[in-house]
Design an enzyme around this catalytic site. Structure first.
Site, PDB file in Angstrom:
ATOM      1  CE  LYS A 124      -4.802  -2.192   1.606  1.00 35.86           C
ATOM      2  NZ  LYS A 124      -3.921  -3.335   1.918  1.00 35.86           N
TER       3      LYS A 124
HETATM    4  C1  LIG Z   1      -4.480  -4.682   1.006  1.00 41.21           C
HETATM    5  C2  LIG Z   1      -3.473  -6.042   0.491  1.00 41.21           C
HETATM    6  C3  LIG Z   1      -4.389  -7.061   0.072  1.00 41.21           C
HETATM    7  C4  LIG Z   1      -5.422  -6.552  -0.895  1.00 41.21           C
HETATM    8  O1  LIG Z   1      -5.170  -5.915  -2.374  1.00 41.21           O
HETATM    9  P1  LIG Z   1      -6.577  -4.908  -2.742  1.00 41.21           P
HETATM   10  O2  LIG Z   1      -6.302  -4.049  -3.332  1.00 41.21           O
HETATM   11  O3  LIG Z   1      -7.208  -4.782  -1.437  1.00 41.21           O
HETATM   12  O4  LIG Z   1      -6.833  -6.740  -3.839  1.00 41.21           O
HETATM   13  C5  LIG Z   1      -3.166  -7.956  -0.317  1.00 41.21           C
HETATM   14  N1  LIG Z   1      -1.936  -7.848   0.437  1.00 41.21           N
HETATM   15  C6  LIG Z   1      -2.026  -6.785   1.622  1.00 41.21           C
HETATM   16  C7  LIG Z   1      -0.570  -7.351   2.699  1.00 41.21           C
HETATM   17  C8  LIG Z   1      -2.412  -5.930   1.844  1.00 41.21           C
HETATM   18  O5  LIG Z   1      -2.180  -4.958   2.682  1.00 41.21           O
END
Ligand SMILES: *Cc1c(COP(=O)(O)O)cnc(C)c1O
Length: 481
Positions: A124
């Site tokens: 993120k």
């Molecule tokens: C947010 C997240 C996901 C999922 O990603 P999306 O964009 O919501 O599909 C997968 N793995 C980790 C570690 C995350 O923080």
């Protein structure tokens, strides 16, 4: 470049107009009116670009209302080896998202794309760090300020805080359940000493925090006066920032034009893999987009059967890949819009069915039959699969992966095709999920040097009962609005 709502709201908006917002006025999501196309000559010319300049090339096609020099300065400030410094020894930090080859399996080269080397050790950061700089820039230009209110059980909140810390015109009020996060997560958030970051530890559980955020947001007068906003996963700028690393991954995994690459994406709210879909629509030669879910398999069910059936809270499991524990996928609507040929009326009907009937079925209409044209396939993984996969990668390749990435590797292995590189997106580093690493490997995960001893740092936070009025009072006191 103008943006429209998936549900048909007419009144095309520019990138800057939708940057700070969430849903479109009709409840839909914003998408560009058409996807910019990238030729294979342009792609080849991009091989020599730094990540920051590649990001500029791609983003400039989506936001033509930010002057080019300003946008380039923003991407160069965001994507530096100093910000993305937590790569494994041996990985090339200059790549920002280094590609690591694991090995050849069934004739397919299997890779990890390191998206988790930023300040909170999860992917993120790739989008959120850019968002912090974009928000600061846009607010300064408009002479405005923004107070971000959120609830977190760990991951999203820390990415937002590390993106917004020290940014002019922005404050963050982040609610988390008091003493319910891991020591590591607590330290990550609470050790921030920046005066614009406010950690509120609520005496309750995560749902109490979320209820308070909802109650504050539903007080429209308070929300407007206090200039309250959010940074959730439907934000368009977050999605578009994620498009960049599909291009980077393709460039690192190929040597010449037209070569196809598959990507496997550990998925929850469908934001990450939606960016992969957009990269493919722009002309990036992607073979398969593999959607990996955990036990919360709403998306795997859809891509196998054509039936989208959202889950109730009681049907949503708490798993050891918690960032994928979702009951409905908030960005999924963006892909369905393209699948139904951008028919906004049809799309609006389908998502009304989600609200009234709990889902929809795309078999009878023939729409599901088109799913392969978009490259999508899927699979699911369980706790047992995660543990086995973490063990296997450790012994076979000497690489420790986190639980979400393990879901990705498990599902990627079910979709290998000889000769086509398979790139698994590494969405977090194992240091964040020590319990499962200990269970799988009988030892602690490696911790990047910048995180040594963070539990011992001084912490800055406010403990508060789960009381909406007290939280509102706290916000008003600190904004002075
Ligand atoms: C947010 C997240 C996901 C999922 O990603 P999306 O964009 O919501 O599909 C997968 N793995 C980790 C570690 C995350 O923080």
């Amino acid at each position: 470049m103008k943006y429209q709502s998936t549900r048909g709201h007419e009144m095309p908006q520019s990138f800057s107009e939708i940057l700070l917002g969430g849903l479109a006025p009709d409840g839909g999501l914003f998408l560009p009116q058409r996807y910019p196309q990238v030729s294979s000559e342009e792609l080849e010319a991009w091989r020599k670009l730094s990540y920051a300049d590649l990001a500029f090339e791609i983003l400039s096609r989506f936001c033509d209302d930010i002057p080019a020099d300003d946008l380039r300065a923003l991407t160069r400030k965001t994507y530096t080896p100093e910000v993305y410094c937590n790569a494994r020894p041996g990985d090339n930090t200059a790549d920002i998202t280094p590609l690591r080859k694991l090995g050849d399996e069934n004739g397919a080269p299997l890779y990890l794309l390191g998206l988790s080397n930023g300040p909170t050790l999860a992917f993120k950061d790739m989008a959120m760090q850019l968002l912090g700089n974009l928000f600061e820039y846009a607010l300064a230009r408009a002479g405005q300020e923004l107070n971000i209110l959120g609830a977190t059980s760990g991951d999203t909140g820390s990415a937002a805080e590390y993106a917004m810390r020290g940014k002019r015109g922005i404050r963050v009020f982040m609610l988390s359940p008091h003493r319910k996060m891991s020591a590591f997560q607590t330290a990550q958030m609470f050790s921030l000493q920046d005066p614009n970051i406010f950690n509120i530890a609520v005496e309750g559980v995560f749902d109490d925090c979320q209820d308070i955020v909802k109650a504050v947001s539903n007080d429209h007068a308070f929300k407007a006066r206090q200039k309250i906003g959010t940074v959730n996963s439907i934000n368009w700028a977050r999605v578009v920032a994620q498009v960049v690393y599909y291009f980077k991954g393709w460039l690192l995994a190929t040597t010449g034009p037209g070569q196809k690459v598959s990507f496997c994406v550990p998925s929850g709210n469908f934001g990450n893999v939606c960016a992969g879909h957009i990269a493919r629509m722009m002309g990036l030669p992607i073979d398969r987009l593999v959607v990996a879910t955990n036990e919360n398999d709403v998306l795997d069910e859809f891509f196998r059967t054509g039936v989208y059936r959202v889950r109730k809270a009681a049907e949503t499991f708490h798993t050891s890949s918690p960032s994928m524990d979702i009951s409905k996928a908030s960005n999924f609507e963006r892909f369905v819009f393209d699948l139904v040929d951008r028919d906004a009326g049809r799309l609006a009907q389908l998502f009304r069915d989600v609200d009234t009937k709990g889902g929809f079925d795309l078999n009878a209409s023939g729409e599901f039959a088109r799913i392969r044209e978009f490259g999508f396939v899927s699979g699911r993984s369980t706790h047992g699969d995660r543990v086995a996969t973490i063990r296997d990668l450790s012994s076979r390749y000497g690489v420790t992966i986190d639980t979400h990435t393990a879901d990705g590797v498990k599902v990627a292995r079910e979709h290998l095709s000889a000769g086509t590189p398979m790139v698994v997106l590494e969405t977090a580093l194992p240091a964040k999920f020590a319990d499962t690493i200990r269970e799988a490997l009988g030892r602690e995960p490696e911790r990047p040097a910048s995180f040594e001893g963070i539990e011992a740092l001084p912490q800055r936070f406010e403990v508060m009962p789960a009381d909406v009025e007290l939280v509102k009072g706290f916000i008003a006191r600190h904004t002075g609005l």
